[in-house]
Design a protein around this motif. Structure first.
Motif, PDB file in Angstrom:
ATOM      1  N   THR A 110       0.842  -1.198   0.000  1.00  0.00           N
ATOM      2  CA  THR A 110       0.000   0.000   0.000  1.00  0.00           C
ATOM      3  C   THR A 110       0.876   1.246   0.000  1.00  0.00           C
ATOM      4  N   ILE A 111       0.269   2.376  -0.406  1.00  0.00           N
ATOM      5  CA  ILE A 111       0.951   3.663  -0.303  1.00  0.00           C
ATOM      6  C   ILE A 111       0.018   4.625   0.437  1.00  0.00           C
ATOM      7  N   PRO A 112       0.565   5.522   1.257  1.00  0.00           N
ATOM      8  CA  PRO A 112      -0.306   6.469   1.966  1.00  0.00           C
ATOM      9  C   PRO A 112      -0.711   7.630   1.060  1.00  0.00           C
ATOM     10  N   MET A 113      -1.951   8.100   1.233  1.00  0.00           N
ATOM     11  CA  MET A 113      -2.423   9.255   0.469  1.00  0.00           C
ATOM     12  C   MET A 113      -3.371  10.048   1.361  1.00  0.00           C
ATOM     13  N   GLN A 114      -3.308  11.358   1.253  1.00  0.00           N
ATOM     14  CA  GLN A 114      -4.176  12.190   2.078  1.00  0.00           C
ATOM     15  C   GLN A 114      -5.627  11.953   1.688  1.00  0.00           C
ATOM     16  N   CYS A 115      -6.481  11.898   2.714  1.00  0.00           N
ATOM     17  CA  CYS A 115      -7.897  11.575   2.512  1.00  0.00           C
ATOM     18  C   CYS A 115      -8.566  12.515   1.496  1.00  0.00           C
ATOM     19  N   SER A 116      -8.244  13.807   1.563  1.00  0.00           N
ATOM     20  CA  SER A 116      -8.881  14.769   0.665  1.00  0.00           C
ATOM     21  C   SER A 116      -8.439  14.584  -0.784  1.00  0.00           C
ATOM     22  N   ALA A 117      -7.321  13.856  -1.014  1.00  0.00           N
ATOM     23  CA  ALA A 117      -6.820  13.636  -2.377  1.00  0.00           C
ATOM     24  C   ALA A 117      -7.454  12.412  -3.033  1.00  0.00           C
ATOM     25  N   LEU A 118      -8.162  11.606  -2.257  1.00  0.00           N
ATOM     26  CA  LEU A 118      -8.823  10.417  -2.820  1.00  0.00           C
ATOM     27  C   LEU A 118     -10.021  10.842  -3.656  1.00  0.00           C
ATOM     28  N   ARG A 119     -10.339  10.059  -4.689  1.00  0.00           N
ATOM     29  CA  ARG A 119     -11.461  10.388  -5.573  1.00  0.00           C
ATOM     30  C   ARG A 119     -12.368   9.178  -5.779  1.00  0.00           C
ATOM     31  N   LYS A 120     -13.593   9.472  -6.212  1.00  0.00           N
ATOM     32  CA  LYS A 120     -14.527   8.404  -6.563  1.00  0.00           C
ATOM     33  C   LYS A 120     -13.926   7.579  -7.698  1.00  0.00           C
ATOM     34  N   ASN A 121     -14.168   6.273  -7.704  1.00  0.00           N
ATOM     35  CA  ASN A 121     -13.610   5.293  -8.647  1.00  0.00           C
ATOM     36  C   ASN A 121     -12.118   5.046  -8.422  1.00  0.00           C
ATOM     37  N   GLY A 122     -11.542   5.658  -7.385  1.00  0.00           N
ATOM     38  CA  GLY A 122     -10.169   5.359  -7.013  1.00  0.00           C
ATOM     39  C   GLY A 122     -10.166   4.156  -6.079  1.00  0.00           C
ATOM     40  N   PHE A 123      -9.000   3.805  -5.557  1.00  0.00           N
ATOM     41  CA  PHE A 123      -8.901   2.659  -4.662  1.00  0.00           C
ATOM     42  C   PHE A 123      -8.413   3.105  -3.297  1.00  0.00           C
ATOM     43  N   ILE A 139     -15.187   6.724   7.859  1.00  0.00           N
ATOM     44  CA  ILE A 139     -15.150   8.180   7.956  1.00  0.00           C
ATOM     45  C   ILE A 139     -13.778   8.551   8.516  1.00  0.00           C
ATOM     46  N   CYS A 140     -13.096   9.498   7.862  1.00  0.00           N
ATOM     47  CA  CYS A 140     -11.804   9.929   8.381  1.00  0.00           C
ATOM     48  C   CYS A 140     -11.630  11.422   8.133  1.00  0.00           C
ATOM     49  N   PRO A 141     -10.873  12.105   9.007  1.00  0.00           N
ATOM     50  CA  PRO A 141     -10.614  13.534   8.784  1.00  0.00           C
ATOM     51  C   PRO A 141      -9.874  13.733   7.459  1.00  0.00           C
ATOM     52  N   SER A 142     -10.192  14.806   6.750  1.00  0.00           N
ATOM     53  CA  SER A 142      -9.636  14.995   5.401  1.00  0.00           C
ATOM     54  C   SER A 142      -8.130  15.223   5.418  1.00  0.00           C
ATOM     55  N   THR A 143      -7.570  15.621   6.567  1.00  0.00           N
ATOM     56  CA  THR A 143      -6.127  15.862   6.625  1.00  0.00           C
ATOM     57  C   THR A 143      -5.345  14.593   6.934  1.00  0.00           C
ATOM     58  N   HIS A 144      -6.014  13.532   7.354  1.00  0.00           N
ATOM     59  CA  HIS A 144      -5.320  12.288   7.699  1.00  0.00           C
ATOM     60  C   HIS A 144      -4.963  11.497   6.445  1.00  0.00           C
ATOM     61  N   ASN A 145      -3.993  10.583   6.595  1.00  0.00           N
ATOM     62  CA  ASN A 145      -3.591   9.723   5.485  1.00  0.00           C
ATOM     63  C   ASN A 145      -4.360   8.409   5.532  1.00  0.00           C
ATOM     64  N   MET A 146      -4.701   7.907   4.354  1.00  0.00           N
ATOM     65  CA  MET A 146      -5.302   6.580   4.241  1.00  0.00           C
ATOM     66  C   MET A 146      -4.417   5.762   3.316  1.00  0.00           C
ATOM     67  N   ASP A 147      -4.466   4.437   3.456  1.00  0.00           N
ATOM     68  CA  ASP A 147      -3.675   3.564   2.597  1.00  0.00           C
ATOM     69  C   ASP A 147      -4.385   3.350   1.264  1.00  0.00           C
ATOM     70  N   VAL A 148      -3.624   3.408   0.198  1.00  0.00           N
ATOM     71  CA  VAL A 148      -4.131   3.110  -1.138  1.00  0.00           C
ATOM     72  C   VAL A 148      -3.422   1.832  -1.594  1.00  0.00           C
ATOM     73  N   PRO A 149      -4.185   0.783  -1.963  1.00  0.00           N
ATOM     74  CA  PRO A 149      -3.525  -0.473  -2.356  1.00  0.00           C
ATOM     75  C   PRO A 149      -2.783  -0.344  -3.673  1.00  0.00           C
ATOM     76  N   ASN A 150      -1.667  -1.046  -3.767  1.00  0.00           N
ATOM     77  CA  ASN A 150      -0.899  -1.127  -5.010  1.00  0.00           C
ATOM     78  C   ASN A 150      -1.557  -2.215  -5.852  1.00  0.00           C
TER      79      ASN A 150
END
Length: 155
Positions: free
Chosen positions: A18-31, A73-84
């Motif tokens: 996985t790679i970390p990505m900021q919650c606010s940078a995630l988009r619909k149809n993303g992973f 639900i997560c704060p928009s400034t926090h990081n979430m994992d994005v699967p490779n």
């Protein structure tokens, strides 16, 4: 000194699943990884900040392997994992005891992938028995692999 039993002949690069990505940078149809499972984001909404709080992002995702729905639900400034996620196409050369025999690009044969359940598995089996040549799309993420789609062979 050195342990003679350690085998270094086969190893991977140690790449993260996985790679970390900021919650606010995630988009619909993303992973994204929700509850420890790789999911495709199907719905996403951002709530306004409270009096002292952060904006929160509400995500609903479908597991890419099981089809199960997860939400978080997560704060928009926090990081979430994005699967490779890797998608590979292999040629189907046989079906044995519920496992697919797939011809890889390097000429080797893989026989460790299970025939998918449901309509896709039935479609693969019926087309194979009818003698059609096809490519199987295999999705791999976080140490799991699954056949997700079929494509007709191009002549």
């Amino acid at each position: 000194m050195a342990d003679p039993d350690i085998d270094f002949t086969s190893g991977d690069a140690g790449a993260s699943t996985t790679i970390p990505m900021q919650c606010s940078a995630l988009r619909k149809n993303g992973f994204v990884v929700l509850k420890g499972r790789p999911c495709k984001i199907v719905e996403m909404s951002t709530s306004k900040t409270g009096k002292h709080g952060h904006a929160k992002v509400h995500m609903i995702g479908i597991d890419i392997f099981t089809g199960k729905k997860y939400e978080d639900i997560c704060p928009s400034t926090h990081n979430m994992d994005v699967p490779n996620i890797k998608r590979n196409d292999f040629q189907l050369i046989g079906i044995t005891d519920g496992f697919l025999s797939l011809l890889m690009d390097n000429g080797e044969v893989r026989e460790d992938l299970r025939l998918p359940d449901g309509d896709l598995g039935k479609e693969i089996e019926s087309k194979y028995e009818a003698g059609e040549e096809m490519l199987i799309s295999v999705l791999s993420a976080m140490g799991e692999e699954s056949a997700v789609a079929i494509k007709p062979m191009t002549k």
